[in-house]
Design an enzyme around this catalytic site. Sequence first.
Site, PDB file in Angstrom:
ATOM      1  N   TRP A   1     -20.666  14.029 -55.267  1.00 44.73           N
ATOM      2  CA  TRP A   1     -19.499  13.161 -55.401  1.00 44.73           C
ATOM      3  C   TRP A   1     -19.581  11.948 -54.474  1.00 44.73           C
ATOM      4  O   TRP A   1     -19.972  12.059 -53.316  1.00 44.73           O
ATOM      5  CB  TRP A   1     -18.234  13.950 -55.068  1.00 44.73           C
ATOM      6  CG  TRP A   1     -17.005  13.095 -54.965  1.00 44.73           C
ATOM      7  CD1 TRP A   1     -16.585  12.387 -53.879  1.00 44.73           C
ATOM      8  CD2 TRP A   1     -16.051  12.847 -55.996  1.00 44.73           C
ATOM      9  NE1 TRP A   1     -15.422  11.711 -54.170  1.00 44.73           N
ATOM     10  CE2 TRP A   1     -15.068  11.984 -55.459  1.00 44.73           C
ATOM     11  CE3 TRP A   1     -15.912  13.300 -57.316  1.00 44.73           C
ATOM     12  CZ2 TRP A   1     -13.971  11.545 -56.198  1.00 44.73           C
ATOM     13  CZ3 TRP A   1     -14.824  12.864 -58.051  1.00 44.73           C
ATOM     14  CH2 TRP A   1     -13.870  11.998 -57.496  1.00 44.73           C
TER      15      TRP A   1
ATOM     16  N   ASN B   1     -16.997   8.298 -53.639  1.00 41.94           N
ATOM     17  CA  ASN B   1     -15.938   7.363 -54.004  1.00 41.94           C
ATOM     18  C   ASN B   1     -15.993   6.127 -53.113  1.00 41.94           C
ATOM     19  O   ASN B   1     -17.046   5.494 -53.045  1.00 41.94           O
ATOM     20  CB  ASN B   1     -14.553   8.016 -54.087  1.00 41.94           C
ATOM     21  CG  ASN B   1     -14.061   8.731 -52.864  1.00 41.94           C
ATOM     22  OD1 ASN B   1     -14.539   9.811 -52.523  1.00 41.94           O
ATOM     23  ND2 ASN B   1     -13.065   8.172 -52.188  1.00 41.94           N
ATOM     24  N   ASP B   2     -14.938   5.738 -52.429  1.00 45.52           N
ATOM     25  CA  ASP B   2     -14.792   4.419 -51.820  1.00 45.52           C
ATOM     26  C   ASP B   2     -16.012   3.961 -51.018  1.00 45.52           C
ATOM     27  O   ASP B   2     -16.576   4.731 -50.240  1.00 45.52           O
ATOM     28  CB  ASP B   2     -13.603   4.411 -50.853  1.00 45.52           C
ATOM     29  CG  ASP B   2     -12.316   4.845 -51.508  1.00 45.52           C
ATOM     30  OD1 ASP B   2     -12.270   4.972 -52.737  1.00 45.52           O
ATOM     31  OD2 ASP B   2     -11.344   5.074 -50.767  1.00 45.52           O
TER      32      ASP B   2
ATOM     33  N   TRP C   1     -14.607  16.233 -55.331  1.00 46.61           N
ATOM     34  CA  TRP C   1     -14.129  15.625 -54.090  1.00 46.61           C
ATOM     35  C   TRP C   1     -13.934  16.709 -53.036  1.00 46.61           C
ATOM     36  O   TRP C   1     -13.408  17.780 -53.320  1.00 46.61           O
ATOM     37  CB  TRP C   1     -12.804  14.900 -54.355  1.00 46.61           C
ATOM     38  CG  TRP C   1     -12.265  14.165 -53.172  1.00 46.61           C
ATOM     39  CD1 TRP C   1     -12.479  12.860 -52.850  1.00 46.61           C
ATOM     40  CD2 TRP C   1     -11.426  14.698 -52.130  1.00 46.61           C
ATOM     41  NE1 TRP C   1     -11.830  12.533 -51.675  1.00 46.61           N
ATOM     42  CE2 TRP C   1     -11.170  13.641 -51.208  1.00 46.61           C
ATOM     43  CE3 TRP C   1     -10.861  15.944 -51.882  1.00 46.61           C
ATOM     44  CZ2 TRP C   1     -10.377  13.811 -50.079  1.00 46.61           C
ATOM     45  CZ3 TRP C   1     -10.076  16.106 -50.751  1.00 46.61           C
ATOM     46  CH2 TRP C   1      -9.837  15.047 -49.864  1.00 46.61           C
TER      47      TRP C   1
ATOM     48  N   SER D   1     -12.300   6.799 -44.967  1.00 44.41           N
ATOM     49  CA  SER D   1     -12.843   5.442 -45.060  1.00 44.41           C
ATOM     50  C   SER D   1     -12.725   4.661 -43.756  1.00 44.41           C
ATOM     51  O   SER D   1     -11.930   4.988 -42.879  1.00 44.41           O
ATOM     52  CB  SER D   1     -12.146   4.681 -46.181  1.00 44.41           C
ATOM     53  OG  SER D   1     -12.416   5.291 -47.428  1.00 44.41           O
TER      54      SER D   1
ATOM     55  N   ASP E   1      -7.887   4.072 -43.239  1.00 47.11           N
ATOM     56  CA  ASP E   1      -8.678   2.985 -43.831  1.00 47.11           C
ATOM     57  C   ASP E   1      -8.765   1.738 -42.945  1.00 47.11           C
ATOM     58  O   ASP E   1      -8.447   0.622 -43.382  1.00 47.11           O
ATOM     59  CB  ASP E   1      -8.124   2.600 -45.204  1.00 47.11           C
ATOM     60  CG  ASP E   1      -8.057   3.769 -46.171  1.00 47.11           C
ATOM     61  OD1 ASP E   1      -8.683   4.803 -45.879  1.00 47.11           O
ATOM     62  OD2 ASP E   1      -7.378   3.644 -47.202  1.00 47.11           O
TER      63      ASP E   1
ATOM     64  N   GLU F   1      -4.039   1.402 -50.093  1.00 50.00           N
ATOM     65  CA  GLU F   1      -5.239   1.857 -49.402  1.00 50.00           C
ATOM     66  C   GLU F   1      -6.218   0.697 -49.216  1.00 50.00           C
ATOM     67  O   GLU F   1      -6.099  -0.360 -49.830  1.00 50.00           O
ATOM     68  CB  GLU F   1      -5.913   2.999 -50.183  1.00 50.00           C
ATOM     69  CG  GLU F   1      -5.045   4.241 -50.313  1.00 50.00           C
ATOM     70  CD  GLU F   1      -5.768   5.410 -50.939  1.00 50.00           C
ATOM     71  OE1 GLU F   1      -5.754   6.495 -50.326  1.00 50.00           O
ATOM     72  OE2 GLU F   1      -6.344   5.252 -52.033  1.00 50.00           O
TER      73      GLU F   1
END
Length: 523
Positions: free
Chosen positions: A38, A40-41, A65, A98, A172, A226
């Site tokens: 997985w 993501n960002d 996730w 993040s 973040d 975010e």
Amino acid sequence: MRPDAQAADSPQQALSTPSQDTTPQWRPLLHYTPRRNWMNDPNGPFFYKGVYHLFYQYNPLGEEWGNMSWGHATSPDLLHWHEHDVAVPFSDTKDIFSGTVVVDTHNTSGLGTTDNPPLVALYTSVFKENAPRPAGVQAQSLAYSLDDGRTWQPYGKDPVLTLSPDSLHFRDPSVFWYAPGGYWVMTAVVANEQMVKLYKSTNLTEWTFLSDFGPTGFVHPDMLWEMPSLFPLPLDENPAQQKWVLMLGINPWSIAGGSGSMYFVGSFDGTTFHAEGLPPDGSDPAAYDWLDYGADHYAALVFSGLPESPPVTIGWMSNWDYAVQMPTSPWKGQMTLPMTMALRTIGGRPQLCLTPEKHYTTLVANDRPALSFDGLRLSSERHLLPDHARGQVLDIDMSMRIQDADRAGLFVRATADGQIGTCIVYDMKKHELIVDRSRSGLTDFSPKFSPEHAVSMPAPNGEISLHVIIDRNSVEVLSRNGSIVITDLIFPPVEADRIIAFSENGMTEFRYMKITRLDQKPE
């Protein structure tokens, strides 16, 4: 680099072997994706000593996730990627969310030397049951590298920034050097309050509150803000007219449904960001400015450390509405194509414009097999382009003039009979650019895989110019000035490699079309 990774000879990261890669037909060629698991960002992208570094949210243990860590990849050109070992792994006490990476050139942190300045990562820690802070609390932590990003050391005082009282949604961080004030500035969010918080520091380890931004009137009880990113841009390439841009990830309630990337344009005085031209409170999402009007662009960040040049952004090419149901394996998640950014006055107001980064444009121009059409006229008909325009990875530069037709455009990644394909169409009655993926291939893996995405776009005298980038599982459609972008994932069958031009209920002239095949080597 991982032992099982290898350098790629074409614009892609190292691929798994066929026995490992169960969906190779959807493994992107142009867009970064990990070999497995997985993603993501994007996190902390930066450029240093001729190398682009990309970090990202990553689960080293599976395709779902969880176990959030920082994956790491490097590239000389943003096209050929090498995947490395996990940079900042999860632990028994916290997950790694993040954040950002900066080159501390003047060693303000004291974590390196002026001869060997440290790379400093600021990221969100999410504490677990056996941590010294309550489970679920989010706060900002620090790690640093003294070997050009190959290994990362945790800072002794963790975390370096918290909220009081503790928050489950404080995350973040994005950091930049504010030269007029001689200090670092951080933007972070309290996600569920739709609030951006700004801080300053002279040493990256001690932070002082500056101001809040938000809410702006575009809020909902279950909306999350975010991945904030604040940076300056000259308006219309005029250094005397500098503006500041604040990019944000919105989830849900984006313009295309689910998650998306929006931005505000305004001013920053070293303490407070002031947005300009805000719509009235309660306005529809369409009244706001979006980086992308498709479904699959989220969490956009800017590469730090670039030499004097237009800033470059990269985002996650997916949507939280259906990311966990994605039909790819053994990986889930990929990045958008890196884009350069400019701020231009369009329709009387500043708009953020995206265009493909220079390494991609060089790739397209580098003697790749190409086919050009000039003056193709269609009257209420479809036209299947010839075999040498076939391909799964294509760059299409096109201009058409709709004379009296209602709609016109292209089916891409289509079968010869047109039963499967992604429709890129301009509607003269609605004055909209539309991407319709309702018949693009596999679409039933999630009921939230939205079929159509549209955006208002003027077409003076029926003239439409588009730049279309097609990969094995995506389309990115850009207006000529880059003020409109539609990014969508698609999952077509292998045999869907045709292009069909069409004009509905009238005449359209495809005045110029150049199709460059990017899944073939230069001739």
